[in-house]
Design an enzyme around this catalytic site. Structure first.
Site, PDB file in Angstrom:
ATOM      1  N   ASN A  58       3.299  -1.530  -5.028  1.00  0.00           N
ATOM      2  CA  ASN A  58       2.748  -2.432  -4.015  1.00  0.00           C
ATOM      3  C   ASN A  58       1.387  -2.338  -4.372  1.00  0.00           C
ATOM      4  OD1 ASN A  58       5.264  -3.315  -2.624  1.00  0.00           O
ATOM      5  ND2 ASN A  58       5.683  -1.105  -2.778  1.00  0.00           N
ATOM      6  N   GLU A  59       1.050  -3.453  -5.247  1.00  0.00           N
ATOM      7  CA  GLU A  59      -0.540  -3.398  -5.231  1.00  0.00           C
ATOM      8  C   GLU A  59      -1.302  -4.191  -3.993  1.00  0.00           C
ATOM      9  OE1 GLU A  59      -1.403  -1.588  -7.457  1.00  0.00           O
ATOM     10  OE2 GLU A  59      -0.545  -1.731  -9.403  1.00  0.00           O
ATOM     11  N   PRO A  60      -2.625  -3.989  -4.046  1.00  0.00           N
ATOM     12  CA  PRO A  60      -3.376  -4.544  -2.873  1.00  0.00           C
ATOM     13  C   PRO A  60      -2.957  -5.931  -2.747  1.00  0.00           C
ATOM     14  CG  PRO A  60      -4.902  -3.304  -4.468  1.00  0.00           C
ATOM     15  CD  PRO A  60      -3.599  -3.302  -4.829  1.00  0.00           C
TER      16      PRO A  60
ATOM     17  N   SER B 158      -0.074  -6.389  -0.844  1.00  0.00           N
ATOM     18  CA  SER B 158       1.551  -6.556  -0.615  1.00  0.00           C
ATOM     19  C   SER B 158       1.436  -6.365   0.986  1.00  0.00           C
ATOM     20  CB  SER B 158       2.090  -5.216  -1.192  1.00  0.00           C
ATOM     21  OG  SER B 158       1.915  -5.177  -2.593  1.00  0.00           O
TER      22      SER B 158
END
Ligand code: F6R
Length: 632
Positions: free
Chosen positions: A170-172, A174
């Site tokens: 869950n990258e920036p 998300s």
């Protein structure tokens, strides 16, 4: 040893509980203690579920962080009969597209590092599939969520944290309620994964990951972090505001979440970095030194100009109470820094010195100036290169060297048809190599030779000739891959033999051990063990540590500061330049993409600047060392 709930305070002798973070945080001295602690929690959960006759539902991560936990759980299975037959697992993520049988897949990772060694039933293992057709991905993800729900949700979710702040992938950006889905990988994440894929270009751009919402649905969450490279993101996630820029910060909203971190990953937390700000602390001489240096830099005054007011206005009234007057402590910190400055690091008599270099270039990058100084001052300096460093050579560099040998042979040995053909075949094998293919032993040998000749040239510039170089090629490194074997007797004996051969007065060892699986740590372990072995034989050298290529010791940690003149810095740069295969863009650049010589110069110039700000003499550059006192 286990905690009842992830939030309760569980303090083992060597861990420290930090209350000032928004996610409760437990700090361990070492990664192995941390791994044991987490494995105990998992084992207790499994056993309690066996008693209730219900399955234990675990959420599992991959990556380097949980490896110690998996190792400990495997040990418990073998030695303590920990039974996994009631365990159901859900892995967080998988690259997409990715063949489950690929050496890079998380399916392979989980098999090799865990499932092949315990008795989790195959039908109870769930890992997102990377070989799903694009059109079927959404349905697959919905089904994954439904399967977790069908089991009543996760009892315990284990997590690592990426430098981008991700949990799972869950990258920036998300969302807090995001569920299992296909995502794009952040450039930072792809760079961090590059070493496992033999280069960033081979890292997939997408992954299927459980969402932040899926993770937050777990009953308990333990997020782990190891190593100094994680320290900034641990601070952001545990102490600062909840933001979708750092997915891990959403854990602040979960009542049963806990951070478990090692010392290095905790370094940026307020309670560790500046503990005097958050409350009563037990002062030690080292902490006092740290506080006074911090104060001096904070208020922009040299140490000897600090006044009582400065202490009072910066949370350091406790120090004033302890010492009555500040002149005593001010002077002590100043003197200890001044006493540590040495332009003759091995003294005036001729000494025998061994510089241990984990990779073939750590010597010149990290302590090249001191190396030049020691050789120049007439000491008998040996350099021990501990590993071949062969996995960090690009194929195109190997190709260029083989091409040279080929042309050389065509010119001077045109009749040696067999060898010429062999060289053609080697070139062909590189040209037809697929991304991520492993090297043959012969190719690893060629790459090792490239690094060996570079190291020899670099050492020559530093003033150490070939007869004083030892290429130890320690067995633990010889896997041809990023993951290495643990150190064994053989590694230790090779180092002990060198200590016996030279009988050094001083040794220098790379002491940046925050990466628990890194080569530097394993090398240092081999040396420490070997030093203990030969101590009984009357060999006990002074033991100095330098940091690796990435970071420098903090000023309060420095016990010896070696000033470097502009000429020495220039010579050091020349020595680093000899490592051509690591120039321009290194195979494993880490988080800092600048070339090694730039980093090295910045770092030494910066230390000199800080010393000057503290009111110590002005130098052009400084290399820093710490003495080994039984722990790193
Ligand atoms: C892995 C995962 C990631 C990793 C994170 C840290 O399944 O979901 O979030 O936990 O990237 O990776 P390491 O542990 O290799 O530093």
């Amino acid at each position: 040893m286990a905690i009842d709930t992830a939030r309760s305070v569980h303090v083992t002798p060597k861990s420290k509980f930090v209350r000032h973070t928004k996610i409760p945080t437990l700090i361990f001295e070492t990664s192995s203690e941390l791994a044991k602690h987490v494995a105990n929690i998992v084992a207790d959960l499994i056993r309690s579920k066996i008693k209730e006759d219900v399955p234990a539902i675990l959420g599992l991560p991959t990556g380097s962080t949980p490896l110690g936990v998996y190792r400990e759980l495997i040990r418990m299975h073998r030695e303590e009969q920990l039974d996994f037959s009631n365990v159901v697992t859900f892995n967080l993520d998988e690259y997409w597209p990715m063949d489950p049988d690929s050496i890079h897949s998380y399916h392979t990772f989980m098999r090799e590092n865990f499932f092949d060694h315990v008795n989790v039933k195959p039908e109870n293992i769930h890992i997102p599939r990377g070989d799903i057709a694009a059109d079927d991905v959404d349905t697959f993800c919905e089904e994954y969520e439904r399967t977790i729900e069908k089991f009543g949700g996760l009892d315990l979710q284990l997590l690592g944290i990426g430098r981008s702040g991700h949990i799972g992938f869950n990258e920036p950006g998300s969302a807090r309620n995001s569920l299992t889905r296909l995502v794009n990988l952040d450039p930072v994440t792809r760079r961090d994964a590059a070493s496992g894929f033999f280069g960033e270009d081979n890292v997939p751009h997408h992954a299927i990951t459980m969402g932040v919402g899926s993770i937050l649905s777990a009953k308990k969450i333990i997020i782990m972090a190891l190593g100094e490279h994680k320290a900034p993101v641990v601070k952001r996630a545990a102490e600062q505001e909840v933001t979708d820029e750092v997915s891990a910060s959403f854990l602040q909203t979960h009542t049963q979440s806990q951070f478990v971190v090692d010392h290095a990953a905790a370094a940026e937390l307020t309670a560790v970095k500046t503990p005097w700000i958050v409350g009563n602390i037990e002062w030690t001489p080292l902490l006092e030194k740290k506080a006074v240096i911090w104060l001096s830099l904070q208020v922009g005054k040299p140490l000897l100009k600090l006044e009582t007011e400065d202490f009072l206005h910066h949370h350091l009234h406790q120090l004033i109470q302890k010492y009555e007057s500040i002149s005593q402590i001010r002077q002590r910190v100043f003197d200890s820094l001044l006493d540590g400055i040495s332009t003759r690091p091995a003294g005036t008599d001729r000494k025998k010195v061994i510089v241990f270099s984990p990779h073939p270039d750590d010597d010149v990058i990290s302590m090249g100036g001191t190396l030049i100084t020691l050789a120049d001052q007439g000491h008998e300096v040996y350099i021990a290169y501990m590993t071949s460093g062969n996995i960090a050579v690009f194929d195109h560099d190997a190709l260029r060297h083989i091409d040279f040998v080929h042309e050389f042979h065509k010119l001077f040995h045109p009749d040696d048809q067999g060898f010429l053909q062999h060289l053609e075949d080697l070139k062909e094998s590189i040209e037809s190599k697929h991304a991520g293919d492993l090297d043959t032993q012969e190719m690893l040998g060629i790459k090792g030779l490239i690094r060996k000749t570079e190291a020899t040239a670099g050492a020559e510039v530093a003033g150490v000739s070939e007869e004083f170089l030892r290429f130890l090629d320690l067995p633990f490194y010889r896997t041809g891959q990023v993951s290495k074997k643990p150190i064994g007797e053989e590694d230790i004996e090779i180092v002990a033999d060198l200590l016996r051969e030279v009988g050094p007065d001083q040794i220098y060892v790379a002491g940046d051990l925050s990466d628990p699986h890194g080569t530097h740590r394993v090398c240092a372990e081999a040396i420490i063990n070997a030093v203990n072995v030969v101590a009984n034989e009357g060999i006990s050298p002074e033991f100095w540590m330098y940091r690796g290529a990435w970071e420098e010791y903090e000023p309060h940690e420095i016990e010896r500061a070696v000033p470097l003149s502009p000429e020495v810095v220039l010579k050091k740069r020349e020595a680093i330049f000899k490592h051509e295969s690591q120039k321009d863009s290194a195979f494993y650049p880490g988080s800092d993409k600048r070339e090694f010589w730039v980093r090295a110069e910045d770092r030494t110039r910066n230390t000199a600047k800080v010393y000057n700000q503290l009111g110590l003499p002005e130098y052009f550059a400084i290399e820093a060392f710490k003495q080994y006192h039984g722990e790193i």
